[in-house]
Design a protein around this motif. Structure first.
Motif, mmCIF file in Angstrom:
data_model
loop_
_atom_site.group_PDB
_atom_site.id
_atom_site.type_symbol
_atom_site.label_atom_id
_atom_site.label_comp_id
_atom_site.label_asym_id
_atom_site.label_seq_id
_atom_site.Cartn_x
_atom_site.Cartn_y
_atom_site.Cartn_z
ATOM 1 N N MET A 150 4.597 -33.427 20.138
ATOM 2 C CA MET A 150 3.267 -33.735 20.669
ATOM 3 C C MET A 150 2.199 -33.621 19.584
ATOM 4 S SD MET A 150 3.612 -31.747 24.326
ATOM 5 C CE MET A 150 1.971 -32.232 24.852
ATOM 6 N N LEU A 151 2.485 -34.261 18.438
ATOM 7 C CA LEU A 151 1.540 -34.289 17.314
ATOM 8 C C LEU A 151 1.150 -32.886 16.881
ATOM 9 C CD1 LEU A 151 -0.762 -37.233 18.495
ATOM 10 C CD2 LEU A 151 1.170 -37.326 16.907
ATOM 11 N N GLY A 152 2.120 -31.970 16.929
ATOM 12 C CA GLY A 152 1.895 -30.618 16.447
ATOM 13 C C GLY A 152 1.361 -29.652 17.478
ATOM 14 N N ARG A 153 1.134 -30.112 18.708
ATOM 15 C CA ARG A 153 0.572 -29.216 19.736
ATOM 16 C C ARG A 153 1.621 -28.313 20.357
ATOM 17 N NH1 ARG A 153 -2.079 -34.041 20.987
ATOM 18 N NH2 ARG A 153 -0.802 -34.380 22.853
ATOM 19 N N ALA A 154 2.895 -28.643 20.187
ATOM 20 C CA ALA A 154 3.974 -27.831 20.750
ATOM 21 C C ALA A 154 5.037 -27.610 19.690
ATOM 22 C CB ALA A 154 4.571 -28.493 21.983
ATOM 23 N N GLN A 155 5.729 -26.480 19.787
ATOM 24 C CA GLN A 155 6.755 -26.124 18.808
ATOM 25 C C GLN A 155 8.033 -25.694 19.525
ATOM 26 O OE1 GLN A 155 6.523 -26.120 15.375
ATOM 27 N NE2 GLN A 155 4.467 -26.988 15.472
ATOM 28 N N LEU A 156 9.153 -26.095 18.969
ATOM 29 C CA LEU A 156 10.447 -25.580 19.405
ATOM 30 C C LEU A 156 10.905 -24.574 18.365
ATOM 31 C CD1 LEU A 156 12.787 -25.836 21.490
ATOM 32 C CD2 LEU A 156 13.856 -27.437 19.896
ATOM 33 N N LEU A 157 11.116 -23.333 18.784
ATOM 34 C CA LEU A 157 11.468 -22.250 17.872
ATOM 35 C C LEU A 157 12.897 -21.799 18.126
ATOM 36 C CD1 LEU A 157 8.247 -20.054 18.348
ATOM 37 C CD2 LEU A 157 8.622 -21.847 16.648
ATOM 38 N N GLY A 158 13.666 -21.663 17.047
ATOM 39 C CA GLY A 158 14.996 -21.069 17.133
ATOM 40 C C GLY A 158 14.908 -19.603 16.732
ATOM 41 N N ILE A 159 15.244 -18.674 17.640
ATOM 42 C CA ILE A 159 15.064 -17.243 17.405
ATOM 43 C C ILE A 159 16.389 -16.521 17.638
ATOM 44 C CG2 ILE A 159 13.775 -15.170 18.051
ATOM 45 C CD1 ILE A 159 11.610 -17.025 19.200
ATOM 46 N N ALA A 160 16.823 -15.744 16.645
ATOM 47 C CA ALA A 160 18.024 -14.906 16.788
ATOM 48 C C ALA A 160 17.590 -13.537 17.297
ATOM 49 C CB ALA A 160 18.748 -14.787 15.449
ATOM 50 N N LEU A 161 18.199 -13.083 18.393
ATOM 51 C CA LEU A 161 17.777 -11.837 19.032
ATOM 52 C C LEU A 161 18.516 -10.635 18.438
ATOM 53 C CD1 LEU A 161 17.542 -12.921 22.773
ATOM 54 C CD2 LEU A 161 15.827 -13.073 20.957
ATOM 55 N N ASP A 162 17.739 -9.641 18.016
ATOM 56 C CA ASP A 162 18.287 -8.387 17.495
ATOM 57 C C ASP A 162 18.157 -7.288 18.546
ATOM 58 O OD1 ASP A 162 18.753 -9.626 14.986
ATOM 59 O OD2 ASP A 162 16.632 -9.360 14.486
ATOM 60 N N ASP A 163 18.665 -6.098 18.227
ATOM 61 C CA ASP A 163 18.651 -5.021 19.221
ATOM 62 C C ASP A 163 17.266 -4.445 19.472
ATOM 63 O OD1 ASP A 163 18.326 -3.763 16.823
ATOM 64 O OD2 ASP A 163 20.225 -2.670 16.887
ATOM 65 N N ASP A 164 16.265 -4.835 18.680
ATOM 66 C CA ASP A 164 14.903 -4.361 18.919
ATOM 67 C C ASP A 164 14.078 -5.348 19.736
ATOM 68 O OD1 ASP A 164 14.751 -6.300 17.005
ATOM 69 O OD2 ASP A 164 13.428 -5.198 15.643
ATOM 70 N N CYS A 165 14.713 -6.391 20.278
ATOM 71 C CA CYS A 165 14.013 -7.355 21.121
ATOM 72 C C CYS A 165 13.612 -6.663 22.429
ATOM 73 C CB CYS A 165 14.890 -8.564 21.405
ATOM 74 S SG CYS A 165 14.161 -9.738 22.568
ATOM 75 N N PRO A 166 12.331 -6.653 22.796
ATOM 76 C CA PRO A 166 11.884 -5.896 23.965
ATOM 77 C C PRO A 166 12.246 -6.514 25.315
ATOM 78 C CG PRO A 166 10.023 -7.005 22.923
ATOM 79 C CD PRO A 166 11.198 -7.213 22.026
ATOM 80 N N VAL A 167 12.730 -7.753 25.335
ATOM 81 C CA VAL A 167 13.020 -8.385 26.630
ATOM 82 C C VAL A 167 14.518 -8.610 26.834
ATOM 83 C CG1 VAL A 167 10.761 -9.471 26.844
ATOM 84 C CG2 VAL A 167 12.592 -10.671 25.638
ATOM 85 N N LEU A 168 15.344 -7.831 26.134
ATOM 86 C CA LEU A 168 16.786 -7.917 26.367
ATOM 87 C C LEU A 168 17.119 -7.454 27.775
ATOM 88 C CD1 LEU A 168 18.200 -6.476 23.003
ATOM 89 C CD2 LEU A 168 18.081 -8.880 23.689
ATOM 90 N N ASN A 169 18.181 -8.027 28.349
ATOM 91 C CA ASN A 169 18.680 -7.645 29.677
ATOM 92 C C ASN A 169 17.623 -7.823 30.762
ATOM 93 O OD1 ASN A 169 21.120 -6.706 28.370
ATOM 94 N ND2 ASN A 169 19.953 -4.877 27.792
#
Length: 289
Positions: A150-169
């Motif tokens: 969308m001409l830079g208005r939106a981004q698709l991010l690839g994120i690898a989750l580590d054990d310090d990710c606060p939204v696990l489970n």
């Protein structure tokens, strides 16, 4: 679809490999018979040796009934003439040209590529694409992949989750309640080699690689929610001052946040050209190794 690819170098070969794997009728044209032979020996394509801009060579390649021509030789001018011949002599409906020189890519000259001028439907620049990819990674260095929409208005991010990710489970549906103003959604999860689209009740675990679609203004907040630190890039070193390095440096200079950038280039003429094109970037003549 019948496709003619002019240029059997790395770019042309990769395009031919992709299109032939999709069961298109592909013919490769190159002045170097060895490159043509390499393409026909390793890919399911036909080959013609000769100058891509010559009408008789395109005739032998089947231009009379071709649906698409991709001019990806090492010469911008040959690619331009090839598209002109494809249009004027053979009426090929779709023409794509690879152009490297920045002058040809300047937006203020875009009227050049019209049917009544140079009939090129799409201009591609691998160097510009690499520069754009580097800038996207600089914007989100803690990701393993990024893509702009969308001409830079939106981004698709690839994120690898580590054990310090606060939204696990945490079920994904609960993220909307926890972060009601966040404009982001998890659209894909790669787990144990399998990529799938998650359901609202699915949870995220350590080791997952997730793809998040987010508003560009919410990129930093999204990264923090998934346990990634966001740090402003203040000092950047670019190895190489060619089309890619120069393009990245020019884009960094155009940004509102003052990034201190340096270019290291071992070719004196290339270094001097980069120095003449840049205002705030320091250009060093030397070997980046």
């Amino acid at each position: 679809m019948k496709v003619i690819i002019c240029g059997a170098g790395q770019v042309g070969w990769q395009i031919a490999r992709q299109l032939s794997s999709e069961r298109n009728d592909v013919t490769v044209v190159d002045v170097n018979p060895d490159l043509v032979r390499r393409a026909t020996d390793t890919l399911d394509v036909q080959g013609v040796a000769g100058f891509a801009s010559y009408p008789d060579v395109l005739e032998r390649a089947g231009a009379r009934d071709a649906d698409l021509i991709i001019a990806a030789t090492h010469s911008d001018e040959v690619n331009m003439v090839t598209c002109q011949v494809a249009h004027s002599v053979f009426s090929i409906p779709r023409k794509i040209a690879r152009l490297r020189a920045q002058s040809y890519l300047n937006a203020i000259y875009s009227d050049l590529y019209r049917r009544e001028h140079l009939p090129i439907d799409v201009v591609i620049s691998p160097e510009r694409e690499v520069a754009e990819a580097a800038l996207q990674r600089l914007a989100a260095p803690s990701t393993f992949d990024t893509e702009s929409f969308m001409l830079g208005r939106a981004q698709l991010l690839g994120i690898a989750l580590d054990d310090d990710c606060p939204v696990l489970n945490t079920p994904l549906r609960q993220l909307n309640d926890l972060f009601s103003t966040l404009r982001a959604i998890v659209v894909g999860v790669r787990r144990e080699g399998r990529l799938f689209s998650p359901d609202p009740g699915d949870q995220l675990f350590v080791g997952d690689q997730i793809y998040v679609f987010t508003h560009s203004e919410d990129v930093n907040r999204t990264l923090e929610i998934f346990g990634k630190k966001t740090k402003k890039q203040e000092r950047i070193v670019i190895i190489g001052g060619g089309n890619v390095g120069l393009g990245v440096a020019l884009a960094l200079e155009a940004r509102s946040d003052r990034v201190r950038a340096k270019i290291i280039e071992k070719s004196r003429p290339v270094a001097e050209r980069a120095a003449d094109s840049l205002e705030r970037t320091i250009v060093l003549h030397g070997d980046g190794m």
